[in-house]
Write a protein that holds these residues in place. Sequence first.
Motif, PDB file in Angstrom:
ATOM      1  N   VAL A   6       0.899  -1.111  -0.044  1.00 34.61           N
ATOM      2  CA  VAL A   6       0.160   0.020  -0.074  1.00 34.61           C
ATOM      3  C   VAL A   6       0.780   1.316   0.007  1.00 34.61           C
ATOM      4  O   VAL A   6       0.725   2.080  -0.656  1.00 34.61           O
ATOM      5  CB  VAL A   6      -0.946   0.054   1.179  1.00 34.61           C
ATOM      6  N   THR A  10       0.804   4.118  -3.028  1.00 32.35           N
ATOM      7  CA  THR A  10       0.438   5.565  -2.750  1.00 32.35           C
ATOM      8  C   THR A  10       1.375   6.624  -3.353  1.00 32.35           C
ATOM      9  O   THR A  10       0.837   7.436  -3.792  1.00 32.35           O
ATOM     10  CB  THR A  10       0.526   5.818  -1.132  1.00 32.35           C
ATOM     11  N   ARG A  13      -0.394   6.891  -7.322  1.00 35.84           N
ATOM     12  CA  ARG A  13      -1.950   7.035  -7.225  1.00 35.84           C
ATOM     13  C   ARG A  13      -2.342   7.569  -8.650  1.00 35.84           C
ATOM     14  O   ARG A  13      -3.268   7.199  -9.179  1.00 35.84           O
ATOM     15  CB  ARG A  13      -2.272   7.873  -6.189  1.00 35.84           C
ATOM     16  N   VAL A  46     -11.864   0.268  -6.811  1.00 35.97           N
ATOM     17  CA  VAL A  46     -11.834  -0.140  -5.382  1.00 35.97           C
ATOM     18  C   VAL A  46     -10.504   0.386  -4.783  1.00 35.97           C
ATOM     19  O   VAL A  46     -10.269   0.915  -3.563  1.00 35.97           O
ATOM     20  CB  VAL A  46     -12.343  -1.423  -5.027  1.00 35.97           C
ATOM     21  N   LEU A  47      -9.336  -0.142  -5.436  1.00 34.47           N
ATOM     22  CA  LEU A  47      -7.988   0.126  -4.788  1.00 34.47           C
ATOM     23  C   LEU A  47      -7.754   1.590  -4.612  1.00 34.47           C
ATOM     24  O   LEU A  47      -7.344   2.266  -3.729  1.00 34.47           O
ATOM     25  CB  LEU A  47      -6.878  -0.580  -5.678  1.00 34.47           C
ATOM     26  N   LYS A  50      -9.575   3.098  -1.995  1.00 36.34           N
ATOM     27  CA  LYS A  50      -8.934   3.077  -0.705  1.00 36.34           C
ATOM     28  C   LYS A  50      -7.798   3.789  -0.573  1.00 36.34           C
ATOM     29  O   LYS A  50      -7.391   4.370   0.520  1.00 36.34           O
ATOM     30  CB  LYS A  50      -8.511   1.512  -0.645  1.00 36.34           C
ATOM     31  N   LEU A  51      -6.985   3.994  -1.744  1.00 35.76           N
ATOM     32  CA  LEU A  51      -5.719   4.891  -1.462  1.00 35.76           C
ATOM     33  C   LEU A  51      -5.959   6.425  -1.399  1.00 35.76           C
ATOM     34  O   LEU A  51      -5.283   7.215  -0.651  1.00 35.76           O
ATOM     35  CB  LEU A  51      -4.974   4.572  -2.736  1.00 35.76           C
ATOM     36  N   LYS A  53      -8.985   7.550  -0.466  1.00 35.15           N
ATOM     37  CA  LYS A  53     -10.065   7.671   0.578  1.00 35.15           C
ATOM     38  C   LYS A  53     -10.926   8.462   0.234  1.00 35.15           C
ATOM     39  O   LYS A  53     -11.316   9.326   0.539  1.00 35.15           O
ATOM     40  CB  LYS A  53      -9.235   8.571   2.039  1.00 35.15           C
ATOM     41  N   GLN A 100     -20.790   1.411  -1.125  1.00 33.38           N
ATOM     42  CA  GLN A 100     -19.794   2.429  -0.503  1.00 33.38           C
ATOM     43  C   GLN A 100     -20.431   3.257   0.379  1.00 33.38           C
ATOM     44  O   GLN A 100     -20.115   3.766   1.469  1.00 33.38           O
ATOM     45  CB  GLN A 100     -18.880   3.143  -1.628  1.00 33.38           C
ATOM     46  N   ARG A 103     -21.576   1.377   3.512  1.00 33.39           N
ATOM     47  CA  ARG A 103     -20.166   1.182   4.432  1.00 33.39           C
ATOM     48  C   ARG A 103     -19.932   2.641   5.098  1.00 33.39           C
ATOM     49  O   ARG A 103     -19.573   2.542   6.301  1.00 33.39           O
ATOM     50  CB  ARG A 103     -19.097   0.881   3.695  1.00 33.39           C
ATOM     51  N   GLU A 104     -20.248   3.629   4.428  1.00 28.20           N
ATOM     52  CA  GLU A 104     -19.897   4.826   5.162  1.00 28.20           C
ATOM     53  C   GLU A 104     -21.101   5.237   6.328  1.00 28.20           C
ATOM     54  O   GLU A 104     -20.736   5.696   7.121  1.00 28.20           O
ATOM     55  CB  GLU A 104     -19.985   6.237   4.084  1.00 28.20           C
TER      56      GLU A 104
END
Length: 107
Positions: A6, A10, A13, A46-47, A50-51, A53, A100, A103-104
């Motif tokens: 990860v 980053t 990105r 999705v990656l 996540k990276l 945010k 998403q 989940r939030e």
Amino acid sequence: MVKRIVSILTHFRVILIIIFIVGVIVDIFTNSNSDMNLLLLCVLWVLVIKLFKFDSAITFKVTLIFLALLLFLFIVAPDQKPIERVATWIFVFLALGIVQQFREVSS
């Protein structure tokens, strides 16, 4: 191990977003009809979520971009294949955005 991967990703990105955009364009406008491209690009999105945010609003904004592209393709596209593929992307991104959003709300 996962944290190291990860941290390496980053730094890349912007490159991941460019790969996603190019992948979607290639998926829409080529004659390949592989669902593996769709799956891999969804995993990449999705990656990226996540990276970076990203919240669900970004996913829904990308869905609106796909809707605008669909409108444009209805006007200018001579064949139906790109239109069907963009409609598939709209459905997938609506589903991703809803998941998403759930989940939030739950966290």
